[in-house]
Design an enzyme around this catalytic site. Structure first.
Site: not given
Ligand code: FAD
Ligand code: NAI
Length: 482
Positions: A289, A58, A337, A329, A122, A461, A197
């Site tokens: 992914r 971004k 996210a 994910d 881990g 407005h 892609g």
């Protein structure tokens, strides 16, 4: 360091670090284990999102939009600029600074919340032999180079995220063939950029480099464009991206090979099956992914992984093993996210004995192209397939005062409501700042609002939110300004 914890979180992306903070807020003694290193080889918290995903993309999109405004849009406001040039390394270092501020910010939040932060991989080792069921203690090895520690925890939250899917015929070297990390780190504008892609990464990165001057060709395997979006939005997007942004988009292609010589040559069959080839200077591979479970030690403890590589979880993110949850994910659902973070919060609250919950039906999607695309709920094609009767209301940005003032008049908002109950089933937007506007639709859907509820709410407005208001009025054929 205390090596025994209430909760061990593996992964410090938006799923893991948010889960760790919420656990600590709830009084749980928490460790977060993460192996990410920045390009300087230093530990860097925040996962894909902060390091090579949401935030850096971004930042660059904003820089390229500013360039585009100065090059093509300021003149309409009477603003004259001299010869325009782009200093790409400055843009990249601004992005890097934003990233390091945020990743450092996570480390600061960990210290503030007294979360133990361990750098390394881990791996699930075992559970205590003498306990069974809910009382067992889990052991995790944390390995950083030659150094290894074992930590014990009553609960584990796995938030190991995802990595880019690879194509065997286009191996990523992040010099010429790039994944998202490479696409965010180029130090000059490639003359010809290929993207394999036409999904979210391809469109965001493709439009960003296009705005800075690249000739961008997007090669998409599916015959339809932006399949996940509402078909009408996807059609409008394709029209704007090709006619106004200048992207070359080819759908229904099948790549047969990628050759690297002086240029990179992508060989493919087009939608008609005709052999084609395109030469580019850089090639982005953005074909989805894959969940990150390699080296996690799932086999050591019997953690169930499905045949697509995701950790199997139920609606509460519980795995098949007691006191082991998985979020983000690495589990089913959209790879976003905010979805990861909300699952992290829900799981932390469930561990603390509260009722954590995430409604996967109201997760907003945003694609940060120009114009932006955003939606929540069902698309028209999904409603048709499900045989649900619905009404639509639609309103264009062209008829909105604020959009006119901004000079951003492309796109529309569409509201889909149940034909019998008027309950909102989906809201689809393409236009300026719809990333911000979608929140109102999410709130409405969470509160099971009808289109009439939005139609009767006062909207400021002139504001872009009036486009949603008019689209909601349109469901009952009573939009005012059209
Ligand atoms: P991740 O962020 O992938 O974090 C996982 C962490 O776990 C990583 O730090 C990893 O190193 C670590 N890890 C993995 N295995 C181990 C292990 N065994 N031991 C220790 N550590 C481990 N989403 C949005 O919502 N909005 C956007 O605008 C957006 N933009 C994106 C732009 C790009 C270019 C990309 C690639 C993605 C974007 N996404 C966006 C998606 C978003 O980044 C992911 O959905 C989000 O990061 C997932 O969070 P997570 O915590 O599940 O995993
Ligand atoms: P994607 O799933 O959005 O798009 C991948 C595209 O590649 C698909 O359209 C697919 O049909 C196509 N494809 C697959 N194999 C191909 C091949 N061999 N040849 C040509 N095309 C092929 O995946 P992407 O863009 O890599 O992004 C991954 C995920 O990251 C997204 O799905 C999203 O969850 C997340 N993301 C979110 C963003 C946001 O919220 N704004 C921004 C960027 C990424």
């Amino acid at each position: 360091m205390n090596q025994s914890f209430d909760v061990a979180v593996i992964g410090a992306g938006p799923g893991g670090y948010v889960a760790a903070i919420r656990c600590a807020q709830l009084g749980l003694n928490t460790v977060c284990i993460d192996e990410w290193k920045n390009p300087q080889g230093k530990p860097s918290l925040g996962g894909t999102c902060l390091n090579v995903g949401c935030i850096p993309s971004k930042a660059l999109l904003e820089s390229s939009e500013n360039y585009e405004r100065a090059a093509h849009k300021f003149s309409a406001h009477g603003i004259k600029v001299g010869e325009l040039s782009m200093d790409v390394p400055v843009m990249i270092s601004r992005k890097d600074k934003i990233v390091s501020n945020f990743t450092g910010g996570v480390a600061m939040l960990f210290r503030k919340n007294k979360i133990a932060s361990m750098h390394g991989r881990g791996t699930l080792l075992s559970s205590s032999k003498n306990d069974s069921g809910n009382n067992r203690t889990w052991r995790i090895e944390v390995k950083n180079g030659e150094e290894a520690h074992t930590v014990e925890a009553k609960h584990i939250i796995i938030a190991t995220g995802s990595t880019p899917r690879q194509l065997p015929f286009a191996p990523v070297d992040n010099a010429r063939i790039l994944d998202n990390a490479g696409a965010l780190a180029l130090t000059e504008v490639p003359e010809r950029l290929g993207v394999i892609g036409g999904g979210v990464v391809g469109l965001e990165m493709g439009s960003m480099w296009r705005r800075l001057g690249s000739e961008v060709t997007i090669l998409e395997a599916l015959p339809t464009f932006l399949t996940a979006a509402d078909a009408q939005v996807a059609k409008e997007a394709r029209k704007i991206f090709t006619k106004e942004t200048g992207l070359i988009i080819q759908t229904g292609i099948k790549i047969s090979g990628v050759k690297t010589g002086e240029a990179i040559t992508v060989q493919y069959a087009d939608a008609e099956g005709k052999a084609q080839q395109r030469e580019v200077d850089k090639l982005i591979v953005a074909v989805g992914r894959v969940p990150n479970t390699a080296g996690l030690g799932a086999e050591n403890v019997g953690l169930k992984i499905d045949d697509r590589g995701y950790i199997e979880v139920d609606g509460g993110c519980r795995t098949n093993l007691p006191n082991i949850h998985a979020v983000g994910d690495v589990v089913r659902g959209p790879m976003l996210a905010h979805k990861a973070s909300e699952e992290g919060v829900a799981v932390a609250e469930a561990i603390a004995g509260q009722a954590g919950h995430v409604n996967l039906d109201t997760i907003p999607w945003v694609i940060y192209t120009s114009p932006e695309i955003a939606w929540v709920g069902k698309t028209e094609q999904e409603l048709k397939t499900a045989g649900i009767q619905y009404k639509t209301g639609q309103f264009p940005f062209m008829a909105n005062g604020r959009a006119r003032a901004l000079g951003e008049t492309g796109g529309f908002v569409k509201v889909l409501a149940d034909a019998n109950t008027d309950r909102i089933l989906g809201v689809h937007m393409i236009g300026p700042y719809v990333s911000e506007m979608i929140a109102e639709a999410v709130v409405a859907m969470e509160f099971a609002a009808s289109s009439e509820d939005i139609a009767r709410i006062v909207h400021a407005h002139p504001s872009l939110s009036e486009v949603l208001h008019e689209a909601a009025l349109g469901v009952d054929k009573r939009a005012i300004h059209i």
